[in-house]
Design an enzyme around this catalytic site. Structure first.
Site, PDB file in Angstrom:
ATOM      1  N   HIS A 123     -10.194   0.739   0.348  1.00  0.00           N
ATOM      2  CA  HIS A 123      -9.494   0.852  -0.937  1.00  0.00           C
ATOM      3  C   HIS A 123      -8.544  -0.324  -1.189  1.00  0.00           C
ATOM      4  CE1 HIS A 123      -6.242   2.870   1.530  1.00  0.00           C
ATOM      5  NE2 HIS A 123      -5.475   2.193   0.689  1.00  0.00           N
ATOM      6  N   ASP A 153     -13.442   4.696   4.722  1.00  0.00           N
ATOM      7  CA  ASP A 153     -12.442   3.866   4.049  1.00  0.00           C
ATOM      8  C   ASP A 153     -12.069   2.642   4.884  1.00  0.00           C
ATOM      9  OD1 ASP A 153     -10.763   3.038   2.034  1.00  0.00           O
ATOM     10  OD2 ASP A 153      -9.073   4.276   2.675  1.00  0.00           O
ATOM     11  N   SER A 227      -1.305   0.005   3.984  1.00  0.00           N
ATOM     12  CA  SER A 227      -2.712   0.359   4.160  1.00  0.00           C
ATOM     13  C   SER A 227      -3.486  -0.792   4.785  1.00  0.00           C
ATOM     14  CB  SER A 227      -3.336   0.716   2.814  1.00  0.00           C
ATOM     15  OG  SER A 227      -2.811   1.914   2.313  1.00  0.00           O
TER      16      SER A 227
END
Length: 380
Positions: A123, A153, A227
């Protein structure tokens, strides 16, 4: 007795006198130094210590941070976004065709190979037109997307620079609840930041984040921009890739999730070797076994995963599996949760027969299913 008392009082008096002299003339001998400030205030401070740059105070995590931080990078992405109002003819008539707008994003990544491979989250780079990587030593490079795996992911990038710092991969299977960990990343684009916490839980699943969930939960502060960053142990070894947080306002609430390094390594090797992650698939809809479902399907089983739907002409249907079957084992290994069944099927080699032990009614059966390649799915 009176004489002993006299000797004792004299000894105490001499000791206090010596302490007073040392405290006045050589306070550093007592572990403190006297500081007279410009304002005329007398303060005591700890004596200065020569540092080699490698020493750390007892209990400090600086060696782990110093070992892992150089391999953690900041990622900046940009992509052109077309104005959706351009589809409206009246908007175009009055305002004309609007050009695309540039949208940027921030994230983190971890250099895992001297060949330039970087692990990050899908993402972070999804849909990006340009990706720029900034290293801790201030070098910058454009990154190429080698492959992505939306179902975990994860994404693999590659840069072309020499003498890259590389993180050391640890063994996430040895982590235990309560172990100290550090989260390293680029929160809010502020620059590299290290936070500490403990492993709060292991094998977190059914969170609705990814298809294949097996998260490490930690209370180390993870914020937007973290992230794709590193979760490391106290030795500075990579334990996971920071991925998500539980938050009401976008900030850290002490509940963060990281993908175990074992999963990340499997995805990395699969993408580099084959260009994609190949997983087995049998075409069923699994559900958690409950007394209600057991009663509806008339099955006598207390554990396992019940199959509530079977795809017509799919691998499971061709192998004889029916709705209401309870899967007990895959290739001889017990499965008790939906996550375990998904992981066990995904690990199967497509086009190679696999044994499934199922409970149908009051009978146990052995089925031989030939899995297909799991269809590609977009990240939810």
């Amino acid at each position: 007795m009176k004489r002993l008392w006299l000797v004792f009082t004299q000894a105490v008096t001499v000791a206090l006198a010596l302490w007073f002299v040392v405290a006045t003339l050589q306070p550093g001998w007592l572990g403190r130094a006297t500081l007279r400030t410009p304002a005329g205030i007398t303060l005591y401070e700890a004596p200065g210590q020569a540092s080699t740059g490698q020493e750390a105070a007892p209990g400090s995590f600086s060696p782990a941070a110093r070992k892992a931080s150089p391999a953690v990078v900041s990622i900046t992405t940009s992509k052109a976004v077309r104005d959706p109002r351009n589809n409206d003819p009246w908007f175009r008539f009055f305002f004309g065709e609007q050009g695309p707008r540039s949208q940027s994003g921030l994230g983190s990544g971890v250099i895992v190979s001297p060949d330039g491979y970087i692990l990050t989250n899908n993402h972070v780079v999804e849909g990006a037109d340009e990706i720029e990587v900034a290293l801790a030593d201030s070098r910058h490079a454009s990154a190429q997307v080698i492959g992505t795996d939306p179902e975990t992911d994860l994404a693999i990038l590659k840069i072309s620079l020499d003498k890259l710092p590389v993180i050391v991969l640890g063994d996430s299977s040895h982590l235990a609840v309560g172990d100290r960990v550090l989260a390293i990343g680029n929160p809010f684009g502020m620059g590299q930041t290290v936070t500490s916490g403990i492993v709060s839980a292991l094998e977190r699943s059914e969170l609705g984040i990814n298809t294949f969930e097996n998260f490490i939960q930690t209370d180390a502060a993870i914020n937007p921009g973290n992230s794709g960053g590193a979760l490391v142990d106290v030795n500075g070894n990579l334990m996971g890739i920071n991925t998500a947080i539980y938050s009401r306002d976008g900030g850290s609430l002490g509940i963060g999730f990281a993908i175990p390094v074992a999963t990340a390594r499997y995805v990395l090797e699969s993408i580099v070797r084959e260009g994609r992650v190949t997983r087995g698939w049998i075409g069923v809809e699994p559900s958690t076994l409950s007394p209600e479902l057991a009663q509806v399907f008339g099955v006598r089983a207390s554990e396992g995963v019940i199959i509530t739907g079977v795809l017509h002409n799919g691998p499971a249907a061709q192998g004889g599996m029916l709705p209401g079957d309870v899967v007990l084992q895959v290739q001889g290994k017990p499965v008790r949760t939906v996550r375990q069944l998904l992981s066990a099927v995904a690990a199967l080699t497509p086009a190679v027969s696999a044994d499934f032990a199922v409970q149908r009614g009051d009978k146990q059966l052995q089925l031989a299913l030939v899995p297909s390649v799991r269809p590609s799915q977009r990240r939810r």
